[in-house]
Design an enzyme around this catalytic site. Structure first.
Site: not given
Length: 450
Positions: A139, A341, A343
């Site tokens: 990430c 993000d 993820h």
């Protein structure tokens, strides 16, 4: 924000809300994980399934089997993403302001234009025998890619460039995108970044912190002749103007100027004349400032200065998040940070037969997520881009005015190189060798870019 465990073990399955710490599920044991069934709470305002994995530290790499088992659980529940509130407040996104009440569509368009890099699966194994997905550990690398991609967009297309779905884009855009594809021969791919991280003490498959990813980008940029960036990563919370000028002012090679010395100072107003006369040109600057803004949580005294950085025209946002969960912060609304993000796990995308890339999965078309700034982990890295010397001079003035006015300063800006520091030597592309076992990982990855 560095990972607390040296092995990078991350067997934990949990829901995390976008604006509050904690989650809807407690950590599950290895055995419980195998039999767990996911239930999405209907009342959850913003839910994302987090899926970290344990990476085997041998050549068996169980990644693919784990991916196939849980790939249906790696998703974003878009129904739970929180919309922007109805407010008269200004929203700041990478140096641009939007009035939320009247410019919401323009704001969302500006956000969706940013390149969005997420976990990917089914790419060629890193190093030939390594993982074929970065889910659970990549990430921060993806966030670093997003910050650098924004710098390249400003470099070639300008901050005001916008992206529209299925609209033909400039060739520079396609070339920027190809720099980040998940292939070993792309200069800022997950392959290159992970292998370069070995030189920073990070095993492939281990989680990076903000400073580590900054150091990796600095090294990889030396092999990127097309973008020709000067990457400066500050040390000890201090940005040194003299060192940056030394790194960014490059003297064109010519017979007429070979024996001459450039003037001791060169301001922006006489830059064009000096360049034509053979004096230094300015190499576009990617400036990264790693910071620690507290001990266990961010110190509220830094909040205003931190937000000011997103207002600067040179802003590239910030790398940060929560322990083992990295986000790319691109702006703020009130005391909430707006972030992209990484993820979400998507399938690897390669170039098509005509040489272009299908870019639909590289732009986030949902409302962005937000978190209260006080929930931010204190380990962060600010990013700025200065295409010309006048941009850097303007940035220095803004820092003097908005950052250095505080009693407890977020970082320092000094004119001269500190005398107690080692001499500053501008980074240069190293000579790559393949002799010796110690050099098998790092230089091998660099050779791909030669």
């Amino acid at each position: 924000m560095e990972s607390t465990g040296s092995s990078g073990r991350l067997w934990e399955l949990q829901f995390e809300r976008s604006s509050t710490p904690g989650g809807a599920f407690a950590a599950l044991t290895d055995s419980a994980l195998r039999s767990a069934e996911l239930q999405v709470p209907g009342s959850l305002a913003a839910a994302v399934v987090k899926w970290p994995v344990e990476l085997a530290q041998d050549d068996s790499w169980r990644m693919e089997s784990v991916l196939s088992k849980y790939e249906n659980q790696i998703t974003i529940f878009t129904d739970y993403l929180e919309e922007f509130p109805d407010t008269d407040e200004l929203v700041w996104i990478l140096g641009k302001q939007h009035l939320l009440k009247t410019e919401k569509s323009k704001l969302l368009s500006d956000i969706s234009a940013r390149l969005w890099f997420t976990y990917r699966r089914k790419f060629s194994p890193i190093g030939g025998t390594g993982p074929s997905s970065d889910a659970g550990w990549g990430c921060m690398l993806r966030c670093g890619q997003m910050m650098l991609a924004q710098a390249l967009i400003c470099r070639h297309l300008g901050r005001d460039w916008n992206w529209e779905k299925q609209k033909e884009q400039p060739k520079e855009y396609q070339r920027i995108l190809q720099c980040f594809l998940d292939r070993k021969d792309c200069c800022y791919s997950i392959h290159q970044m992970a292998q370069m991280g070995v030189g920073e003490g990070k095993s492939i498959g281990e989680w990076f912190g903000p400073n580590t990813v900054a150091q990796v980008l600095k090294k990889l940029a030396l092999f990127d002749e097309w973008n020709s960036l000067a990457v400066y990563v500050s040390m000890d919370n201090t940005v040194v103007i003299e060192d940056i000028k030394k790194m960014c002012c490059i003297l064109p090679l010519s017979a007429d100027t070979a024996g001459e010395s450039p003037p001791s100072s060169l301001n922006a107003s006489n830059r064009s004349k000096s360049t034509s006369a053979g004096w230094p040109a300015w190499k576009p600057l990617l400036l990264i400032v790693p910071l620690r803004l507290g001990i266990n949580q961010i110190n509220p005294v830094y909040v205003d200065a931190f937000k000011e950085c997103f207002k600067m025209p040179q802003s590239l946002g910030a790398l940060g998040g929560k322990p083992n969960n990295a986000y790319y912060f691109i702006g703020f609304l009130g005391d909430e940070l707006i972030f992209l993000d990484p993820h979400t796990t998507q399938t690897f995308v390669d170039t098509e037969e005509n040489g272009t890339v299908d870019d639909q999965t590289f732009h986030c078309l949902q409302s962005p997520q937000r978190m209260n700034i006080l929930n931010l982990d204190p380990s962060v890295a600010l990013g700025f881009f200065c295409k010309e010397e006048k941009d850097f001079d303007s940035w220095c003035s803004l820092v003097q005015k908005e950052i250095l006015k505080e009693n407890l300063r977020m970082f320092e800006l000094v004119q001269k190189h500190p005398s107690h520091w080692p001499p500053f030597i501008p980074p240069a592309k190293p000579e790559v060798t393949t002799t010796g076992a110690a050099y098998l990982t790092w230089p091998a990855s660099l050779q791909l870019l030669k």
